[in-house]
Design a protein around this motif. Structure first.
Motif, PDB file in Angstrom:
ATOM      1  N   UNK A   8       8.687   7.551  -9.282  1.00  0.00           N
ATOM      2  CA  UNK A   8       8.017   8.751  -7.755  1.00  0.00           C
ATOM      3  C   UNK A   8       6.622   8.336  -8.328  1.00  0.00           C
ATOM      4  N   UNK A   9       6.499   8.217  -9.423  1.00  0.00           N
ATOM      5  CA  UNK A   9       4.303   8.106  -9.428  1.00  0.00           C
ATOM      6  C   UNK A   9       4.069   6.237  -9.181  1.00  0.00           C
ATOM      7  N   UNK A  10       5.039   6.021  -9.771  1.00  0.00           N
ATOM      8  CA  UNK A  10       4.943   4.140  -9.584  1.00  0.00           C
ATOM      9  C   UNK A  10       5.076   4.450  -7.503  1.00  0.00           C
ATOM     10  N   UNK A  11       5.932   4.633  -7.411  1.00  0.00           N
ATOM     11  CA  UNK A  11       5.913   4.621  -5.423  1.00  0.00           C
ATOM     12  C   UNK A  11       4.642   5.251  -4.952  1.00  0.00           C
ATOM     13  N   UNK A  12       4.593   6.234  -5.652  1.00  0.00           N
ATOM     14  CA  UNK A  12       3.361   7.387  -5.192  1.00  0.00           C
ATOM     15  C   UNK A  12       1.870   6.418  -4.934  1.00  0.00           C
ATOM     16  N   UNK A  13       2.000   5.719  -6.591  1.00  0.00           N
ATOM     17  CA  UNK A  13       0.666   5.596  -6.498  1.00  0.00           C
ATOM     18  C   UNK A  13       0.594   4.097  -6.373  1.00  0.00           C
ATOM     19  N   UNK A  14       1.313   3.153  -5.986  1.00  0.00           N
ATOM     20  CA  UNK A  14       0.888   1.826  -4.897  1.00  0.00           C
ATOM     21  C   UNK A  14       0.791   2.123  -3.530  1.00  0.00           C
ATOM     22  N   UNK A  15       1.605   3.587  -3.113  1.00  0.00           N
ATOM     23  CA  UNK A  15       1.564   3.885  -1.440  1.00  0.00           C
ATOM     24  C   UNK A  15       0.134   4.272  -1.005  1.00  0.00           C
ATOM     25  N   UNK A  16      -0.873   5.081  -2.476  1.00  0.00           N
ATOM     26  CA  UNK A  16      -1.850   5.420  -2.180  1.00  0.00           C
ATOM     27  C   UNK A  16      -3.126   4.725  -2.043  1.00  0.00           C
ATOM     28  N   UNK A  17      -2.894   3.105  -3.244  1.00  0.00           N
ATOM     29  CA  UNK A  17      -3.690   2.714  -4.061  1.00  0.00           C
ATOM     30  C   UNK A  17      -3.078   1.340  -2.135  1.00  0.00           C
ATOM     31  N   UNK A  18      -2.689   1.641  -1.836  1.00  0.00           N
ATOM     32  CA  UNK A  18      -2.651   0.688  -0.659  1.00  0.00           C
ATOM     33  C   UNK A  18      -3.050   0.855   0.588  1.00  0.00           C
TER      34      UNK A  18
END
Length: 202
Positions: A8-18
């Motif tokens: 969850x933290x991985x997907x959320x971080x990459x989603x916000x960064x992208x």
């Protein structure tokens, strides 16, 4: 921390960064690629939440159709983005005001949820755990919200027809088919018999 929380933290971080890179990237092609990456990570978040149908629709519809269409349009059209950016500072105060209002609304939602999480009522539609997510969503759409679903389809149809009518331009000197005349013509209008005399062949 278990595996689901780590993902969850991985997907959320990459989603916000992208999503931030979609705005900050100078190359429009790179912006579309970052948008595709944001959609893929959002689909991963939907999968973790148990909404596999929404995750698949996000991949098929947005990544497979909309984002690819954006990419082809940006690559095929010779758009002068330097000229488009010249009026950026002119609309900066309005954009800042809208962004500030959205930020305040988000902070109000988060603060309200932290202070009193029980204020949000239970959902009106009870979730049936005996069926799959896709079946439950289809049951809700085509029974309780069938008229709203059909109304949304009619609105999209009208919007599509309006876009075609507004952008359609007829050029002069181009032969076009007329289905009404083609259907109404008779045998005498479509067939001509010519008697060729002996010795007049090609």
């Amino acid at each position: 921390m278990n595996v689901a929380t780590a993902f969850f933290y991985l997907f959320a971080f990459v989603c916000v960064a992208s999503a931030l890179m979609v705005i900050l990237a100078r190359n429009p092609v790179h912006s579309v690629l970052y948008l595709i990456l944001a959609f893929v990570n959002a689909a991963g978040l939907f999968m973790l939440a148990g909404a596999e149908f929404l995750a698949m629709m996000l991949i098929v519809v947005y990544v497979g159709a909309v984002a690819v269409l954006f990419l082809f349009v940006v690559m095929m059209l010779d758009v002068d983005f330097t000229e488009l950016r010249q009026g950026f500072l002119q609309y900066l105060p309005i954009g800042f005001l809208v962004g500030l209002i959205v930020l305040i609304e988000l902070l109000m939602v988060v603060i309200g949820w932290v202070i009193s999480p029980g204020v949000v009522p239970n959902p009106a539609t009870q979730i049936d755990t005996s069926v799959t997510n896709t079946e439950a969503l289809g049951h809700v759409l085509y029974t309780q919200y069938a008229y709203f679903f059909e109304g949304a389809g009619l609105v999209l149809l009208v919007a599509m027809i309006g876009a075609i009518v507004l952008t359609l331009r007829h050029k002069e000197g181009i032969k076009r088919q007329n289905p009404a005349l083609q259907s109404a013509r008779t045998k005498a209008q479509s067939v001509e018999v010519i008697k060729v005399q002996p010795g007049q062949g090609i």
